[in-house]
Design a protein around this motif. Structure first.
Motif, PDB file in Angstrom:
ATOM      1  N   LYS A 232       0.828  -1.205   0.000  1.00 15.65           N
ATOM      2  CA  LYS A 232       0.000   0.000   0.000  1.00 15.65           C
ATOM      3  C   LYS A 232       0.865   1.259   0.000  1.00 15.65           C
ATOM      4  CE  LYS A 232      -2.477  -0.369   3.573  1.00 15.65           C
ATOM      5  NZ  LYS A 232      -3.458  -0.024   4.616  1.00 15.65           N
ATOM      6  N   THR A 233       1.939   1.228   0.770  1.00 14.74           N
ATOM      7  CA  THR A 233       2.832   2.387   0.826  1.00 14.74           C
ATOM      8  C   THR A 233       3.500   2.638  -0.514  1.00 14.74           C
ATOM      9  OG1 THR A 233       3.271   1.987   3.183  1.00 14.74           O
ATOM     10  CG2 THR A 233       4.830   3.389   1.997  1.00 14.74           C
ATOM     11  N   SER A 234       3.934   1.573  -1.173  1.00 13.58           N
ATOM     12  CA  SER A 234       4.582   1.732  -2.482  1.00 13.58           C
ATOM     13  C   SER A 234       3.602   2.267  -3.517  1.00 13.58           C
ATOM     14  CB  SER A 234       5.179   0.394  -2.946  1.00 13.58           C
ATOM     15  OG  SER A 234       4.158  -0.558  -3.215  1.00 13.58           O
ATOM     16  N   ILE A 235       2.352   1.864  -3.426  1.00 19.60           N
ATOM     17  CA  ILE A 235       1.327   2.379  -4.340  1.00 19.60           C
ATOM     18  C   ILE A 235       1.082   3.864  -4.060  1.00 19.60           C
ATOM     19  CG2 ILE A 235      -1.119   2.234  -4.971  1.00 19.60           C
ATOM     20  CD1 ILE A 235      -0.933  -0.788  -4.366  1.00 19.60           C
ATOM     21  N   LEU A 236       1.051   4.231  -2.772  1.00 26.68           N
ATOM     22  CA  LEU A 236       0.865   5.637  -2.393  1.00 26.68           C
ATOM     23  C   LEU A 236       1.978   6.506  -2.960  1.00 26.68           C
ATOM     24  CD1 LEU A 236      -0.315   7.980  -0.714  1.00 26.68           C
ATOM     25  CD2 LEU A 236       1.025   7.123   1.233  1.00 26.68           C
ATOM     26  N   TYR A 237       3.245   6.098  -2.767  1.00 18.24           N
ATOM     27  CA  TYR A 237       4.382   6.881  -3.258  1.00 18.24           C
ATOM     28  C   TYR A 237       4.382   6.949  -4.787  1.00 18.24           C
ATOM     29  CZ  TYR A 237       6.359   6.781   1.468  1.00 18.24           C
ATOM     30  OH  TYR A 237       6.575   6.936   2.813  1.00 18.24           O
ATOM     31  N   PHE A 238       3.986   5.858  -5.417  1.00 25.70           N
ATOM     32  CA  PHE A 238       3.914   5.829  -6.881  1.00 25.70           C
ATOM     33  C   PHE A 238       2.903   6.850  -7.390  1.00 25.70           C
ATOM     34  CE2 PHE A 238       1.404   4.094 -10.443  1.00 25.70           C
ATOM     35  CZ  PHE A 238       2.357   4.142 -11.454  1.00 25.70           C
ATOM     36  N   ILE A 239       1.706   6.863  -6.786  1.00 26.44           N
ATOM     37  CA  ILE A 239       0.666   7.797  -7.204  1.00 26.44           C
ATOM     38  C   ILE A 239       1.102   9.237  -6.963  1.00 26.44           C
ATOM     39  CG2 ILE A 239      -1.691   8.589  -6.760  1.00 26.44           C
ATOM     40  CD1 ILE A 239      -1.529   5.956  -8.283  1.00 26.44           C
ATOM     41  N   GLN A 240       1.694   9.500  -5.802  1.00 24.95           N
ATOM     42  CA  GLN A 240       2.151  10.852  -5.488  1.00 24.95           C
ATOM     43  C   GLN A 240       3.217  11.319  -6.474  1.00 24.95           C
ATOM     44  OE1 GLN A 240       3.423  10.430  -1.399  1.00 24.95           O
ATOM     45  NE2 GLN A 240       1.420  11.065  -0.590  1.00 24.95           N
ATOM     46  N   ARG A 241       4.143  10.451  -6.816  1.00 29.39           N
ATOM     47  CA  ARG A 241       5.231  10.804  -7.722  1.00 29.39           C
ATOM     48  C   ARG A 241       4.719  11.086  -9.133  1.00 29.39           C
ATOM     49  NH1 ARG A 241       7.789   6.519  -7.166  1.00 29.39           N
ATOM     50  NH2 ARG A 241       7.242   5.444  -9.087  1.00 29.39           N
ATOM     51  N   GLU A 242       3.846  10.224  -9.618  1.00 26.03           N
ATOM     52  CA  GLU A 242       3.370  10.361 -10.993  1.00 26.03           C
ATOM     53  C   GLU A 242       2.408  11.541 -11.154  1.00 26.03           C
ATOM     54  OE1 GLU A 242       4.552   8.760 -13.511  1.00 26.03           O
ATOM     55  OE2 GLU A 242       5.830   7.469 -12.264  1.00 26.03           O
ATOM     56  N   THR A 243       1.547  11.779 -10.181  1.00 30.61           N
ATOM     57  CA  THR A 243       0.584  12.891 -10.304  1.00 30.61           C
ATOM     58  C   THR A 243       1.262  14.238 -10.098  1.00 30.61           C
ATOM     59  OG1 THR A 243      -0.011  12.579  -7.959  1.00 30.61           O
ATOM     60  CG2 THR A 243      -1.423  11.538  -9.619  1.00 30.61           C
ATOM     61  N   LYS A 244       2.439  14.225  -9.463  1.00 33.78           N
ATOM     62  CA  LYS A 244       3.169  15.479  -9.285  1.00 33.78           C
ATOM     63  C   LYS A 244       3.672  16.014 -10.618  1.00 33.78           C
ATOM     64  CE  LYS A 244       6.935  17.510  -6.576  1.00 33.78           C
ATOM     65  NZ  LYS A 244       8.007  17.249  -5.554  1.00 33.78           N
ATOM     66  N   THR A 245       4.067  15.109 -11.487  1.00 29.33           N
ATOM     67  CA  THR A 245       4.555  15.513 -12.812  1.00 29.33           C
ATOM     68  C   THR A 245       3.438  15.547 -13.852  1.00 29.33           C
ATOM     69  OG1 THR A 245       5.128  13.215 -13.319  1.00 29.33           O
ATOM     70  CG2 THR A 245       6.847  14.596 -12.344  1.00 29.33           C
ATOM     71  N   ASP A 246       2.366  14.786 -13.607  1.00 29.21           N
ATOM     72  CA  ASP A 246       1.233  14.743 -14.542  1.00 29.21           C
ATOM     73  C   ASP A 246      -0.068  14.673 -13.760  1.00 29.21           C
ATOM     74  OD1 ASP A 246      -0.611  14.391 -16.540  1.00 29.21           O
ATOM     75  OD2 ASP A 246       0.111  12.407 -17.159  1.00 29.21           O
ATOM     76  N   PRO A 247      -0.750  15.806 -13.550  1.00 29.07           N
ATOM     77  CA  PRO A 247      -1.994  15.836 -12.776  1.00 29.07           C
ATOM     78  C   PRO A 247      -3.093  14.923 -13.323  1.00 29.07           C
ATOM     79  CG  PRO A 247      -1.141  18.054 -13.101  1.00 29.07           C
ATOM     80  CD  PRO A 247      -0.339  17.146 -13.979  1.00 29.07           C
ATOM     81  N   ASN A 248      -3.026  14.588 -14.586  1.00 27.00           N
ATOM     82  CA  ASN A 248      -4.043  13.730 -15.215  1.00 27.00           C
ATOM     83  C   ASN A 248      -3.618  12.265 -15.283  1.00 27.00           C
ATOM     84  OD1 ASN A 248      -5.860  15.881 -15.782  1.00 27.00           O
ATOM     85  ND2 ASN A 248      -4.618  16.449 -17.563  1.00 27.00           N
ATOM     86  N   PHE A 249      -2.551  11.934 -14.558  1.00 29.80           N
ATOM     87  CA  PHE A 249      -1.996  10.588 -14.663  1.00 29.80           C
ATOM     88  C   PHE A 249      -3.023   9.508 -14.312  1.00 29.80           C
ATOM     89  CE2 PHE A 249       0.106   6.921 -12.681  1.00 29.80           C
ATOM     90  CZ  PHE A 249       0.877   6.485 -13.746  1.00 29.80           C
ATOM     91  N   ILE A 250      -3.730   9.662 -13.208  1.00 30.42           N
ATOM     92  CA  ILE A 250      -4.699   8.640 -12.794  1.00 30.42           C
ATOM     93  C   ILE A 250      -5.811   8.507 -13.824  1.00 30.42           C
ATOM     94  CG2 ILE A 250      -6.434   8.027 -11.066  1.00 30.42           C
ATOM     95  CD1 ILE A 250      -4.684   9.311  -8.952  1.00 30.42           C
ATOM     96  N   LYS A 251      -6.334   9.627 -14.254  1.00 31.00           N
ATOM     97  CA  LYS A 251      -7.429   9.606 -15.223  1.00 31.00           C
ATOM     98  C   LYS A 251      -7.009   8.944 -16.532  1.00 31.00           C
ATOM     99  CE  LYS A 251     -10.539  12.701 -17.754  1.00 31.00           C
ATOM    100  NZ  LYS A 251     -10.923  14.124 -17.995  1.00 31.00           N
TER     101      LYS A 251
END
Length: 353
Positions: A232-251
């Motif tokens: 869960k922690t690795s997923i959290l850091y992954f999401i934080q890192r990717e959305t920081k450079t690309d706000p639309n990453f999750i979408k």
């Protein structure tokens, strides 16, 4: 002040060929009642509490209040759908634990009162045993597991590998050291902005994505135990890192993210299960619990059956999540053994198999 309690008539199971079990389940946020006749389900009514969706998780106090509102109509509906009169009921089975104490108290108190009022024997049921023994619900099209077998119970609150030697002879071989697998699914979904319960949505989007898109580390845990907090922690850091450079990453990558998360969780489960088979030389496998409804887990287990010549048992969807039918089959099995509870029995939030 004192109360006069009439002695409850305990039947002789051998002489009773028509066993009707009225079962009650209230361990978490689903109020359920079922009627079984000789191990076959006549009705299985489940009332799901929607109020928790706005809070992103189960609120114990709200859950117990909802159980109080739902339990009478749910039990009534179970009897109506089964088309039997309460006078035909042989015994009352109920979930004693484990679960939320407030929720368990509602079901326990109601079951004890109903059994006392109808002069019926009372049967207490361990919720986790019920998930495993749900495989023994009478169904001509679904063969039951042969003893001994390995059971993997996977839900929002539990992740266990259990050696099942007989109906009530079980040994936990491994369990989670922190979070349960269902919690890993739901909290990952929350990180992605998905509504509660998020596990089924992760499964839905995962079927449209590439499971190898984003690799996540596998926790190193000795033996047959599990750990999902690190994942869960690795997923959290992954999401934080990717959305920081690309706000639309999750979408833009939701399907692939869900597929990768689900793939990682399933890989952990299957590797532990494979290790359990190696250690015990038992190749009969049964799964149970709410997460056993996950399509990816079902496919993975069937794939292992083909590749490794396992004999697998996967419950029907209606018997995966919390339901009273699984409580009823345990009640039926205990009834045939004359295993009844006293009126002074109490609920147990923690209750090991």
């Amino acid at each position: 002040m004192f109360y006069l309690c009439l002695p409850i008539s305990i039947p002789n199971p051998v002489e009773n060929e028509n066993i009707y079990i009225l079962a009650i389940e209230s361990s978490c946020d689903d109020t359920s009642a079922a009627v079984l006749h000789n191990g076959k389900v006549l009705s299985n009514v489940v009332s799901t509490q929607k109020i928790h969706e706005e809070y992103g998780g189960v609120v114990p106090e709200l859950a117990s209040r909802a159980h109080q509102q739902n339990i009478v109509p749910v039990v009534h509906q179970a009897l109506v759908r089964a088309n039997i009169d309460k006078k035909l009921v042989s015994a009352i089975a109920f979930t004693r634990g484990p679960g939320l104490m407030g929720s368990l108290l509602v079901g326990t108190s109601f079951a004890k009162s109903l059994a006392l009022g109808l002069n019926l024997p009372l049967i207490e049921v361990n919720h986790m045993q019920a998930h495993i023994l749900a495989h023994f619900i009478v169904d001509e099209n679904d063969p039951v597991p042969e003893f001994p077998f390995l059971a993997m119970t996977i839900s929002g609150g539990h992740t266990q590998i259990v050696l099942v030697r007989d109906y009530f002879d079980m040994e936990i071989l491994g369990e989670t050291l922190d979070d349960a697998v269902g919690e890993a699914f739901d909290k990952s979904a929350k990180l992605l902005g998905l509504p509660y319960p998020g596990g089924p949505l992760v499964d839905k989007y995962a079927q449209l994505g590439n499971p190898l898109s984003f690799p996540f580390p596998e926790p190193r845990v000795d033996g047959l135990n599990f750990s999902f907090s690190g994942l869960k922690t690795s997923i959290l850091y992954f999401i934080q890192r990717e959305t920081k450079t690309d706000p639309n990453f999750i979408k833009d990558h939701l399907n692939d993210i869900c597929a990768s998360i689900q793939y990682s969780i399933i890989r952990i489960l299957m590797r532990k299960l494979e290790k359990a088979v190696e250690q015990t030389n038992i190749t009969r496998i049964a799964i149970g619990g709410g997460v056993s409804a996950n399509s990816g887990i079902r496919k993975a287990l069937k794939r292992m059956e083909e590749e490794k010549a396992w004999r697998t048992h996967i419950p029907k969807f209606e018997y995966c999540t919390d339901n009273a039918a699984m409580i009823g089959i345990v009640g039926h099995l205990k009834y045939t053994q004359g295993n009844f509870a006293d009126q002074d029995i109490s609920a147990k939030a923690r209750y090991s198999i």
